[in-house]
Design a protein around this motif. Structure first.
Motif, mmCIF file in Angstrom:
data_model
loop_
_atom_site.group_PDB
_atom_site.id
_atom_site.type_symbol
_atom_site.label_atom_id
_atom_site.label_comp_id
_atom_site.label_asym_id
_atom_site.label_seq_id
_atom_site.Cartn_x
_atom_site.Cartn_y
_atom_site.Cartn_z
ATOM 1 N N ALA A 46 0.919 -1.370 0.039
ATOM 2 C CA ALA A 46 0.084 0.131 0.091
ATOM 3 C C ALA A 46 0.966 1.392 0.121
ATOM 4 C CB ALA A 46 -0.988 0.017 1.067
ATOM 5 N N SER A 63 -13.101 -0.826 3.542
ATOM 6 C CA SER A 63 -13.456 -2.475 2.866
ATOM 7 C C SER A 63 -12.463 -3.388 3.092
ATOM 8 C CB SER A 63 -14.204 -2.466 1.589
ATOM 9 O OG SER A 63 -13.219 -1.880 0.656
ATOM 10 N N TRP A 69 -9.948 -6.578 -4.074
ATOM 11 C CA TRP A 69 -9.422 -5.275 -3.594
ATOM 12 C C TRP A 69 -10.181 -4.591 -2.495
ATOM 13 C CZ3 TRP A 69 -4.768 -3.285 -5.199
ATOM 14 C CH2 TRP A 69 -4.038 -3.730 -6.096
ATOM 15 N N GLY A 70 -9.436 -4.205 -1.320
ATOM 16 C CA GLY A 70 -10.266 -3.208 -0.606
ATOM 17 C C GLY A 70 -9.742 -2.185 -0.494
ATOM 18 N N GLU A 71 -10.085 -1.020 0.542
ATOM 19 C CA GLU A 71 -9.715 0.358 0.520
ATOM 20 C C GLU A 71 -9.399 0.954 1.817
ATOM 21 O OE1 GLU A 71 -11.628 4.560 -1.215
ATOM 22 O OE2 GLU A 71 -12.738 2.679 -1.057
ATOM 23 N N ARG A 73 -8.697 4.477 4.184
ATOM 24 C CA ARG A 73 -8.656 5.893 4.231
ATOM 25 C C ARG A 73 -7.849 6.428 5.278
ATOM 26 N NH1 ARG A 73 -13.740 7.069 4.750
ATOM 27 N NH2 ARG A 73 -13.566 7.376 7.154
ATOM 28 N N HIS A 107 -7.167 8.288 0.230
ATOM 29 C CA HIS A 107 -7.663 6.792 -0.061
ATOM 30 C C HIS A 107 -6.620 6.017 -0.796
ATOM 31 C CE1 HIS A 107 -11.881 7.472 0.854
ATOM 32 N NE2 HIS A 107 -11.462 8.712 0.847
ATOM 33 N N VAL A 108 -6.403 4.811 -0.284
ATOM 34 C CA VAL A 108 -5.358 3.876 -0.897
ATOM 35 C C VAL A 108 -5.826 2.656 -0.891
ATOM 36 C CG1 VAL A 108 -3.157 2.785 -0.461
ATOM 37 C CG2 VAL A 108 -3.505 5.045 0.745
ATOM 38 N N PRO A 109 -5.768 1.848 -2.252
ATOM 39 C CA PRO A 109 -6.424 0.385 -2.421
ATOM 40 C C PRO A 109 -5.390 -0.581 -1.621
ATOM 41 C CG PRO A 109 -4.913 1.111 -4.199
ATOM 42 C CD PRO A 109 -4.898 2.275 -3.420
ATOM 43 N N GLN A 192 -2.471 8.712 -10.683
ATOM 44 C CA GLN A 192 -3.176 8.037 -9.950
ATOM 45 C C GLN A 192 -2.147 7.671 -8.553
ATOM 46 O OE1 GLN A 192 -6.731 6.625 -9.477
ATOM 47 N NE2 GLN A 192 -5.349 6.800 -7.563
ATOM 48 N N TRP A 196 -2.288 7.922 -4.619
ATOM 49 C CA TRP A 196 -2.310 6.896 -3.559
ATOM 50 C C TRP A 196 -1.337 7.240 -2.706
ATOM 51 C CZ3 TRP A 196 -2.999 2.624 -7.530
ATOM 52 C CH2 TRP A 196 -4.494 2.355 -7.963
#
Length: 234
Positions: A46, A63, A69-71, A73, A107-109, A192, A196
């Motif tokens: 991440a 998530s 994939w989640g996320e 913040r 926000h980061v995947p 992008q 991130w």
């Protein structure tokens, strides 16, 4: 450590196979090491800064699905400043994210592999005060001394002799550098990646003009295929 590479130009960063060897060695290191696998995983998968991982809490996980994939913040970071330089007298002090104004988030995947690590970590170790994800065995903050010891010993175990004597993964921050480089090399657009990672695009392209270990040969092969005698263009 400053959020840049040391002077000296384009340094190599670890590839995914070396990263997995390292993370496996962290987990096998000790009971303390088991607590740090996802900690270091957040830096590699991440691109979190160490002070961002230290501050990570369950409320930051938007998530965390299985096999997808989640996320997350991010809201704050806890850089190490020394107790003489903080208002609280603690070694770390909670502040806004780097390059962000107070109250701004990022926000980061969450890579599916990191998602698995985080779920396993939470199942095994639970959380600390205020939902902290990474805490020491006695419930305190994850200290620099503790994670640096595991980092260097796991690196020595995971790497070949040639890798161990090279500059590859010489400090924990190199995991973040590897993450950002992996995203760029995978073709993710620079704006992008910058979003991130919490960079400006200009800084991103200046700092991360380097290769992943083993990719130089692939790059030269692709150039040769595109330029060798007899090559035709469409």
């Amino acid at each position: 450590m400053a959020d840049r590479l040391r002077p000296g130009g384009n340094r190599l960063v670890i590839n995914i196979h070396q990263a997995r060897r390292f993370l496996a060695a962290v987990e096998q290191h000790s009971e303390r090491g088991k607590r740090m696998k996802a900690f270091f995983g957040c830096m590699y998968f991440a691109a979190l800064r160490p002070e961002e991982v230290v501050d990570l809490r369950t409320g930051h996980l938007i998530s965390l699905p299985e096999n997808d994939w989640g996320e997350m913040r991010l809201t704050n970071a806890e850089p190490r400043a020394g107790s003489r330089w903080t208002n609280s007298g603690n070694v770390r002090e909670r502040r806004e994210l780097k390059h962000r104004a107070a109250g701004e988030t990022r926000h980061v995947p969450i890579h599916p592999e990191l998602g698995t690590m985080l779920r396993e970590h939470l199942d095994q170790f639970g959380t600390g005060p205020e939902g902290r994800i990474f805490i020491g065995p006695r419930g305190g903050l994850m200290t620099d001394r503790a994670y640096l010891k595991v980092f260097h010993e796991a690196r020595a175990k995971a790497f070949t002799e040639a890798e161990a004597t090279s500059p590859l993964l010489d400090v924990p921050y190199a995991l973040r550098h590897a993450a950002v480089s992996t995203w760029l090399n995978a073709g993710v657009p620079a704006p992008q990646v910058a979003e991130w990672a919490g960079h400006s695009v200009n800084v991103l392209l200046r700092v991360y003009a380097k290769c992943i270990h083993g990719q130089q040969h692939d790059a030269m092969r692709r150039i040769w295929e595109a330029t060798k005698p007899g090559t035709t263009t469409s």
